[in-house]
Write an enzyme that holds these catalytic residues in place. Structure first.
Site, PDB file in Angstrom:
ATOM      1  CB  SER B 175      -0.923  -0.048   1.211  1.00 26.60           C
ATOM      2  OG  SER B 175      -2.015   0.794   1.028  1.00 26.60           O
ATOM      3  CG  ASP B 426      -5.951  -3.688  -3.662  1.00 24.83           C
ATOM      4  OD1 ASP B 426      -6.777  -3.055  -2.975  1.00 24.83           O
ATOM      5  OD2 ASP B 426      -4.727  -3.432  -3.688  1.00 24.83           O
ATOM      6  CG  HIS B 451      -4.730  -3.371   0.032  1.00 25.16           C
ATOM      7  ND1 HIS B 451      -4.365  -2.710  -1.115  1.00 25.16           N
ATOM      8  CD2 HIS B 451      -4.303  -2.581   1.058  1.00 25.16           C
ATOM      9  CE1 HIS B 451      -3.763  -1.576  -0.799  1.00 25.16           C
ATOM     10  NE2 HIS B 451      -3.699  -1.476   0.511  1.00 25.16           N
TER      11      HIS B 451
END
Lengths: 490, 490
Positions: B175, B426, B451
């Site tokens: 991320s 995601d 994710h």
């Protein structure tokens, strides 16, 4: 604003790398009465300003200031896809570099490129806090190489309307400007397709280069210039000066002969200011040892080192040495013949450039220097003393590992499209990139070259190795540009 | 400090990308009474601190602060030449990432690497000004991605005793941490030999990605999870909620059913807080749509989106829809069954992580979001409103072009040794690097991946595409390391 339009031009250039080496000169040229060869002075540009953030990396304030740049779009005819030749300004008034980087103008004409010279923050007219810019580190603290690079990124963002890759942009720079050009390519490869880093001592930092190399190269330049007596005389001169300055009679002879603006007195330590002046002089003579008259660092004849040594062809002693040294020093200090008195404190008078580079040397630009096996009095590199002096002057202490951490020193395996050119007559080649296993890095060695001579305008007296270097550089740059356009057609 | 040693662990994780998407969850896990599958919790590390400069790029002050990092040298047996796997910490307590990045531990064991998790400044325990860190931008202003990268460079300088290339270092991150890993390699290729950037939306910025893609992917995840009635019900629910909240009787039914911690009253606008809560919930469900129970973003069952939609298999209306939605929301809000009341304001209560990411979103991390052709109420991207809100909250205005200027957006031709992995389930793949002409950039697409699932520990329920992604990643990383050692023997 064109130089010819100005009656008097006063440019301060400072290239000081630490307390030992402080090279500074004032170029005062009256264009109505100019006997020196200056190279072509018809470089025309528009002077512009752009607002840039004072601090690109933090958000404690959102202040901006006006950064100056010079732009010429004659050769590019304003075409939105033409190349941009971008000079990453270094520690001085940007007009000085615009007028002394003739190669960029010549190459731009040939390749129909726009020419931009960006001024480095805290120099010339790009002072974030005007006359207060160096009042304390609260003001001067935003002076750093990374902030300057971010200024250039911001400027180019505006020039390209946010589309960096809409035009092939090449960075050019000499000396510290060359370091910036190389680092600009390393850190912002999405903005510039390549960089010509001329005489860029990116390795002149702690742990990368022995501290004595610089002064040994200066010595070599004087050794190869003429008979061995030249260096022998210089070596002897330090004690000679000390002797003359140590007693009343000696000082009288010294002061009479040298016509100092301020006489050396009993309480003066000649090894401070005057020896530092001489250090700077020797460095400047070596750096500007060009084959033609010029006034880049000071008004100087062609091959000034040879001229200097021409006054020291025999081995002198005592007052004879004092006189011969005076004649030699006059080559540097009084080539115009107009000098009224020798002001050996000049390099150390506070002026913008001086303060700027002093501050940079006291934060990240720590270049260890020492003297051994050279023509200079022996001296060690003393980081603690250096740091203490910085703290006293600016309230900051230098970080000697900052540049290595930031840019990687010798580890440039991942860099690409950078030309490192170095003249072997240039003391700064000590910290230059002279070899690389990376085939995307181009190394150009100029045996007959002084400090970034390849960036200067073509001159009938250029040695073959300088001419060849420029041909190579042009060819590489042309390849980058061709590749760029080709990649856009795929 | 090991999680098992703590009776109560309270970790705040916030992943908020703009005013529309505010994804936040509190993981409160009592390890003595834990029914959830958490993955292996035997990741042991030593907690250490290092002094780093508050401001790496300016010199207005020379303040330092303590940055936390976690280190394990079990697998490397402390060998000075072994690889280092380095997690570039993102917006949260670093222990959360250490416990949820099992892949790094497994790879380290296999490759005998040291493991380091570095905490991002202004998160977890790395608060430069302690509890005052967000009192004003005078304090919080030093929170930026570039400052964090310089922290990591400083930390690694210390770990390697100033010899970065004495060990092969690989950056890992997911991320925003993945963005940092990629940018770390781009800006400091002399420090790390490569980076695994998992689910790193480096293109989620102005001009690079349409603002509606994110919410369209969330919608897709719900569409493919189960029957079409699920998304249909969600679409209808927004008006349904508005209707119930618009009159006394409706509010009574709503409050009774949902057991809010604070009842919805006549003066409340349900489209503010509650709708934002739902937005976050849908995003979090999609992000954490893993094939096994986990508590990364919240305590959740395996395939939580399917579970959620399982409550919405028929097309409901009115109070039936209200009830079905309640059952569905409970999958997210009350999977543990322990919820006493539904606090839909939680995501917006000020807490460290929240404030940190809010500030970053208000300076450089401007990720435009809007909703059209999705299951969310239609909304536009309004930069001015966004900027005004930032100015009101922090006294700063965002620079929407900062990241593009700094890192180049899609122009990553000069980057090398970066793996960009993205799961197609995601939502953040919207801003991921999904293609590249640069053969030194590896693109890994994980059709069944949520994710950065590839960064998580191996799990018996991992789909084939996740297993394959990890095999590819290991192979590429092994190649980098082999190349590194090989280059040292030449």
């Amino acid at each position: 604003m064109h130089l010819l339009n100005k009656l008097f031009l006063l440019i301060f250039l400072t290239f000081q790398c630490n307390e030992i080496l402080n090279i500074s000169a004032i170029i005062s040229s009256n264009n109505n009465n100019n006997n020196l060869y200056n190279g072509p002075k018809d470089y025309l540009y528009t002077e512009k300003y752009i607002n840039v953030p004072l601090d690109h990396f933090s958000f404690t304030n959102q202040t901006t200031f006006k950064l100056r740049y010079l732009i010429n779009e004659t050769y590019s005819s304003g075409r939105s896809y033409s190349p941009i030749f971008f000079y990453t300004g270094n520690e001085g008034d940007i007009e000085l570099f615009a007028q002394n980087t003739g190669f960029m103008w010549e190459a731009a004409k040939q390749m129909q490129a726009a020419v931009i010279f960006a001024e480095h923050r805290y120099y010339g007219k790009s002072l974030p806090f005007g006359s207060m810019s160096f009042n304390s580190s609260t003001y001067s603290g935003y002076l750093s190489a990374e902030q300057a690079l971010a200024d250039y990124a911001t400027l180019l963002y505006n020039i390209t309307n946010g589309k960096y890759d809409s035009r092939p942009i090449i960075a050019f720079g000499g000396s510290y400007g060359g370091m910036l050009a190389a680092w600009f390519r390393m850190k912002y490869p999405h903005i510039i397709i390549g960089a010509l880093a001329a005489s860029a001592p990116i390795l002149q930092f702690t742990g990368l280069t022995p501290c004595d190399i610089y002064s040994r190269i200066v010595t070599s330049v004087f050794k190869v210039a003429d008979k061995p007596e030249c260096v022998e005389n210089i070596i002897n001169s330090w004690d000679m000066f000390k002797n003359f300055s140590s007693n009343d009679k000696g000082r009288q002879i010294l002061n009479n002969k040298y016509k100092f603006c301020k006489n050396v007195t009993k309480t003066d330590d000649i090894t401070n200011e005057f020896f530092e002046y001489l250090n700077d002089m020797y460095s400047n003579l070596a750096m500007a040892n060009y084959p033609y008259q010029n006034e880049f660092l000071a008004p100087l004849p062609a091959y000034p080192v040879r001229m200097f040594c021409g006054q020291l062809e025999k081995l002198y002693q005592g007052e004879e040495l004092l006189n011969a040294m005076h004649n030699a020093i006059s080559i540097y200090a009084n080539y115009t013949g107009k000098l009224k008195c020798l002001d050996y404190s000049t390099a150390f008078e506070p002026n913008m450039g001086d303060l700027g580079w002093n501050f940079q040397s006291c934060t990240e630009m720590v270049m260890p220097m020492c003297n051994k096996n050279s023509m200079f009095p022996k001296s060690d590199w003393n980081f603690k003393g250096y740091s203490d002096k910085c703290f006293k002057q600016f309230g900051v202490r230098p970080n000697e590992h900052e540049i290595l951490m930031r840019y990687g020193g010798k580890q440039i395996d991942s860099a690409s499209n950078i030309i490192f050119s170095n003249g072997l007559l240039d003391p700064w080649s000590s910290g230059g990139v002279l070899k690389s296993n990376n085939d995307k890095i181009n190394i150009i060695i100029i045996p007959e070259g002084a400090h970034h001579i390849d960036l200067r305008a073509a001159n009938p007296d250029d040695p073959a190795s300088v001419i060849n270097a420029r041909i190579q550089e042009l060819s590489i740059i042309e390849n980058w540009i061709t590749e760029y356009y080709f990649s856009r057609t795929r």
